[in-house]
Design a protein around this motif. Structure first.
Motif, PDB file in Angstrom:
ATOM      1  N   SER A 131       9.075 -42.345  12.401  1.00 57.61           N
ATOM      2  CA  SER A 131       8.954 -41.819  13.784  1.00 57.61           C
ATOM      3  C   SER A 131       9.977 -40.574  14.180  1.00 57.61           C
ATOM      4  N   MET A 132      10.679 -40.109  13.032  1.00 53.52           N
ATOM      5  CA  MET A 132      11.499 -39.101  13.289  1.00 53.52           C
ATOM      6  C   MET A 132      11.044 -37.680  12.574  1.00 53.52           C
ATOM      7  N   SER A 133      10.862 -36.505  13.314  1.00 53.21           N
ATOM      8  CA  SER A 133      10.232 -35.526  12.878  1.00 53.21           C
ATOM      9  C   SER A 133      11.231 -34.519  12.440  1.00 53.21           C
ATOM     10  N   ASP A 134      12.522 -34.610  12.445  1.00 56.33           N
ATOM     11  CA  ASP A 134      13.463 -33.754  11.854  1.00 56.33           C
ATOM     12  C   ASP A 134      14.753 -34.339  11.459  1.00 56.33           C
ATOM     13  N   LEU A 135      15.778 -33.443  10.872  1.00 51.92           N
ATOM     14  CA  LEU A 135      16.986 -34.324  10.372  1.00 51.92           C
ATOM     15  C   LEU A 135      18.126 -34.080  11.302  1.00 51.92           C
ATOM     16  N   SER A 136      17.717 -34.036  12.644  1.00 57.58           N
ATOM     17  CA  SER A 136      18.731 -33.555  13.600  1.00 57.58           C
ATOM     18  C   SER A 136      20.023 -34.551  13.792  1.00 57.58           C
ATOM     19  N   VAL A 137      19.779 -35.665  13.135  1.00 55.41           N
ATOM     20  CA  VAL A 137      21.037 -36.610  13.152  1.00 55.41           C
ATOM     21  C   VAL A 137      22.047 -35.832  12.269  1.00 55.41           C
ATOM     22  N   PHE A 138      21.761 -34.878  11.624  1.00 56.72           N
ATOM     23  CA  PHE A 138      22.831 -34.088  10.820  1.00 56.72           C
ATOM     24  C   PHE A 138      22.955 -32.704  11.497  1.00 56.72           C
ATOM     25  N   SER A 139      22.923 -32.672  12.965  1.00 58.05           N
ATOM     26  CA  SER A 139      22.811 -31.494  13.428  1.00 58.05           C
ATOM     27  C   SER A 139      24.334 -30.714  13.631  1.00 58.05           C
TER      28      SER A 139
ATOM     29  N   VAL B 280      15.323 -32.397  -0.119  1.00 60.37           N
ATOM     30  CA  VAL B 280      14.248 -33.259   0.937  1.00 60.37           C
ATOM     31  C   VAL B 280      12.892 -33.344   0.446  1.00 60.37           C
ATOM     32  N   VAL B 281      12.394 -34.599   0.232  1.00 59.58           N
ATOM     33  CA  VAL B 281      11.367 -34.565  -0.799  1.00 59.58           C
ATOM     34  C   VAL B 281      10.380 -35.628  -0.503  1.00 59.58           C
ATOM     35  N   LYS B 282       9.134 -34.953  -0.143  1.00 62.72           N
ATOM     36  CA  LYS B 282       8.023 -35.834   0.648  1.00 62.72           C
ATOM     37  C   LYS B 282       8.010 -36.548   1.542  1.00 62.72           C
ATOM     38  N   ILE B 283       8.654 -35.998   2.685  1.00 59.96           N
ATOM     39  CA  ILE B 283       8.831 -36.842   3.947  1.00 59.96           C
ATOM     40  C   ILE B 283       7.847 -35.993   4.814  1.00 59.96           C
ATOM     41  N   ASN B 284       6.479 -36.740   4.848  1.00 60.37           N
ATOM     42  CA  ASN B 284       5.527 -36.295   5.806  1.00 60.37           C
ATOM     43  C   ASN B 284       5.757 -36.339   7.194  1.00 60.37           C
ATOM     44  N   SER B 285       6.490 -36.922   7.779  1.00 62.15           N
ATOM     45  CA  SER B 285       6.851 -37.005   9.393  1.00 62.15           C
ATOM     46  C   SER B 285       7.719 -35.711   9.703  1.00 62.15           C
ATOM     47  N   LEU B 286       8.255 -35.011   8.637  1.00 59.38           N
ATOM     48  CA  LEU B 286       9.227 -33.920   9.151  1.00 59.38           C
ATOM     49  C   LEU B 286       8.206 -32.602   9.695  1.00 59.38           C
ATOM     50  N   THR B 287       8.579 -32.367  10.851  1.00 53.13           N
ATOM     51  CA  THR B 287       8.268 -30.685  10.936  1.00 53.13           C
ATOM     52  C   THR B 287       9.163 -29.882  10.971  1.00 53.13           C
TER      53      THR B 287
END
Length: 626
Positions: free
Chosen positions: A410-418, A436-443
């Protein structure tokens, strides 16, 4: 068991000098000792407790805290207490067997903490249950004031004299509880005392009255019955004369022998610059004493010496002085990361996620694996709630590496580490500091604050929907390294650039050519024009809006000082501070806009008072004004 007790005793005797060093501090010729807060509990046997007490209070002038003496037999010698003149907390004497307490130099009990939340002095059950020994005299012959709290003297089988003392003369608060019950028989005072109560049978034990005998004109204590024999208002417990240097003790603070309402402040008003500036003659509050520097085991917080900084401040050392300074946001908190070895890997999961609350620095690494994100049925670990990943919003530094091999769909980025600024790379995953490896949800990555990867390479592979990553100048983040760029960056098999453009996954127009971490003006590495609070903007509010702004050299929009008057058709201020306003909203003191003129502010030559003239400019009051 006896052997164990003997070993404990030996260890404690070895540690006694260390205890003394930790508990006592000498400043300006006055020895201040830490009190205790054990109430009626004890640790160790009577011999150990007595020796610890003797070490703690020997040659002590002021007890910072509570003086507690409990469960001592009649053979103990307490002459080491004779030097004590002041106790800042409460005094507790309970279940003892000795006959007299040698506190004849004690002048004042401040009652900053109270026994049972109401008593500054508690004397209870001091007698031998099956014998003839017990407390007969309190020996507080010079005690003349209890600033806060009441008195409890009960069940002291042999105690005389003290229950007859005029406690209303000693206790400042007329509503404080005074409980005196079931003590020894009344005994007559020496004839030299006349009709004044006493602490014992001798002619030198008559009570010193300093309040109930005063003339009505005296607002506090006195040194005689005449209206002209009132103590100074800053005196506590009485005095020998009318000056602030004649006090038995100080109501507030002792500044080199003078009783004062406050110590010389750390900041004073400079008449020439119209500003509050550091006072070269400042002193700090250490208990009831003004000191030029705090003891080594204390830190400076404003104008006080404290043992620890408050929760919203952190300890900083400047010019060999430890001070408490306000934290910018959260105070630094170091937390241990997840461990990683060839044979064992630990992941962030539902069991440990809350251990990272309010962490600003991760000592170690952070691993996000499928057994943590999706759960581990074999080890009864439930799936991780994606909302809880927001806990990492506070992290600014990771000392080892960040390894993301699984992430919520459900999360499209790593913004929890903003707010992550630095990955040190002291220990690496193979040769990598960021993976950052094989995370298909990331845009997008959303690492908008990342500035440094000090060691190790970057591995971003197989994220088939990931865009924006190729706009970032990774070489700048990695710094100057002897390795070739190709060895430090393994960024492949992510979304193709032309597909990103087709899907409009491109940097915002307000971003500069340095690239971005994701969509929107808040994901730019740097701004084409101006920024406000980390977001790129086309212009600062120079001429419009309720809160006008100015721009720094780096293009950051910052608000004008609240005391600046909003201007129409021109800039309101030229920089930060109340001296950069084009006009003042209220009053003006020298070049500075102020809400009110200085009134009762400490200056180099006394207290400063000013008034506003017709133009709203602050002018000094005449020297004869009080």
């Amino acid at each position: 068991m006896k052997v164990l007790v003997k070993k404990v005793q030996q260890v404690l005797y070895v540690l006694l000098p260390c205890v003394l060093q930790l508990c006592c501090a000498q400043t300006q010729g006055v020895t201040v000792c830490d009190g205790t807060k054990n109430l009626l509990s004890t640790t160790g046997n009577s011999e150990i407790m007595y020796n610890l007490m003797k070490t703690r209070y020997n040659n002590c002038d002021i007890v910072m805290g509570n003086l507690e003496i409990t469960m001592m037999d009649h053979t103990r010698d307490f002459s080491f207490l004779e030097s004590i003149k002041e106790v800042t907390g409460y005094i507790l004497f309970a279940i003892n067997e000795f006959s007299r307490l040698p506190l004849h130099h004690l002048r004042i009990i401040r009652g900053s903490t109270l026994y049972e939340d109401q008593y500054a002095l508690a004397v209870m059950a001091n007698y031998q249950r099956d014998g003839e020994h017990g407390l007969q005299e309190l020996g507080l012959t010079h005690l003349t004031e209890i600033l806060r709290g009441g008195v409890k003297i009960i069940q002291n089988k042999y105690l005389s004299y003290a229950p007859q003392v005029n406690w209303l003369d000693i206790v400042k608060d007329g509503t404080a509880q005074i409980m005196i019950e079931d003590n020894g028989p009344e005994k007559p005072c020496h004839k030299a005392c006349g009709d004044v109560p006493c602490w014992g049978p001798g002619n030198d034990t008559c009570q010193i009255l300093t309040k109930t005998v005063c003339a009505p004109q005296c607002s506090g204590r006195c040194f005689g019955r005449n209206p002209s024999e009132c103590c100074h208002v800053e005196c506590a417990g009485g005095c020998t004369g009318p000056k602030d240097t004649d006090c038995f003790a100080c109501r507030n603070f002792n500044n080199s022998g003078s009783c004062v309402p406050q110590c010389p402040q750390t900041m004073i008003y400079n008449r020439l610059t119209y500003r509050m500036e550091p006072n070269p003659n400042a002193k700090y509050q250490y208990g009831s004493i003004c000191v030029t520097q705090c003891p080594k085991n204390f830190v400076v917080d404003g104008s006080s010496c404290v043992s620890n900084c408050p929760s919203d401040k952190m300890e900083v050392e400047k010019n060999d002085v430890k001070t408490c300074e306000p934290c910018k946001g959260l105070c630094p908190k170091v937390c241990h990361g997840t461990s990683w070895t060839d044979s064992n890997s630990e992941t962030v999961d539902a069991r440990n996620i809350e251990s990272f609350i309010n962490c600003t620095k991760i000592q170690g690494s952070l691993n996000f694996l499928v057994t943590g994100i999706e759960g581990d049925a074999y080890n009864n670990v439930p799936p991780l709630d994606p909302e809880k990943l927001k806990i990492f919003n506070t992290v600014e530094e990771i000392t080892d590496f960040l390894n993301i091999q699984s992430w919520p769909a459900s999360m499209s980025d790593l913004s929890v580490f903003s707010n992550l600024q630095t990955i040190q790379g002291r220990k690496l995953y193979k040769s990598y500091a960021l993976l950052v490896v094989k995370i298909n949800s990331l845009t997008s990555l959303g690492l908008r604050s990342l500035q440094n990867i000090n060691n190790g390479a970057v591995y971003i592979k197989g994220n088939k929907n990931l865009c924006y990553h190729d706009t970032v100048n990774w070489t700048q983040l990695l710094g100057s390294r002897p390795q070739k760029r190709s060895r430090l960056l393994a960024i492949t098999n992510n979304q193709k650039k032309d597909e990103c453009v087709k899907g409009k996954h491109v940097c915002h127009p307000l971003c500069s050519s340095d690239g971005c971490w994701g969509p929107g003006p808040d994901q730019c590495v740097s701004c084409k024009k101006y920024s406000r609070g980390g977001t790129c903007v086309p212009d600062c509010m120079f001429l419009t809006g309720k809160q006008r702004e100015f721009a720094t050299k780096s293009g950051e929009c910052l608000p004008c000082h609240p005391e600046c008057k909003v201007q129409e058709g021109k800039e309101t201020c030229t920089g930060p501070g109340a001296n950069k306003c084009l006009a003042c909203a209220s009053l003006k003191d020298g070049p500075h806009c102020v809400s009110m003129c200085p009134e009762g502010v400490m200056g180099q030559e006394g207290t400063i008072f000013k008034y506003p003239d017709k133009r709203g400019h602050c002018k000094p009051c005449h020297n004869n004004c009080i």
